[in-house]
Motif scaffolding. Sequence first.
Motif: not given
Length: 81
Positions: A20, A36-37, A39-42, A52-54
């Motif tokens: 991140d 963060k968004e 990364v979490q959204q792939g 998906t690990m920021r």
Amino acid sequence: MKNKTEQETVRIRTEFIKLDSLLKFAGLCDTGGFAKELVQQGQVKVNGEVCTMRGKKIRSGDVVSVDKYTIRIESETSEIA
């Protein structure tokens, strides 16, 4: 016909940088929240695989891609034997 992509090399002075933080440092995100968004959204790939690990530790030699942007990481002290 190839897709137009933007590639950049980012040099780091430390052993690693968190994913991140790299996205912000490279200018792909304005805020940590947006990073963060993504990364979490792939939407971020590390070395060709969705991550998906920021907090993933990104090291010299790694390649991070988001959409059409690709970032190659190099150590500023590239005296690796």
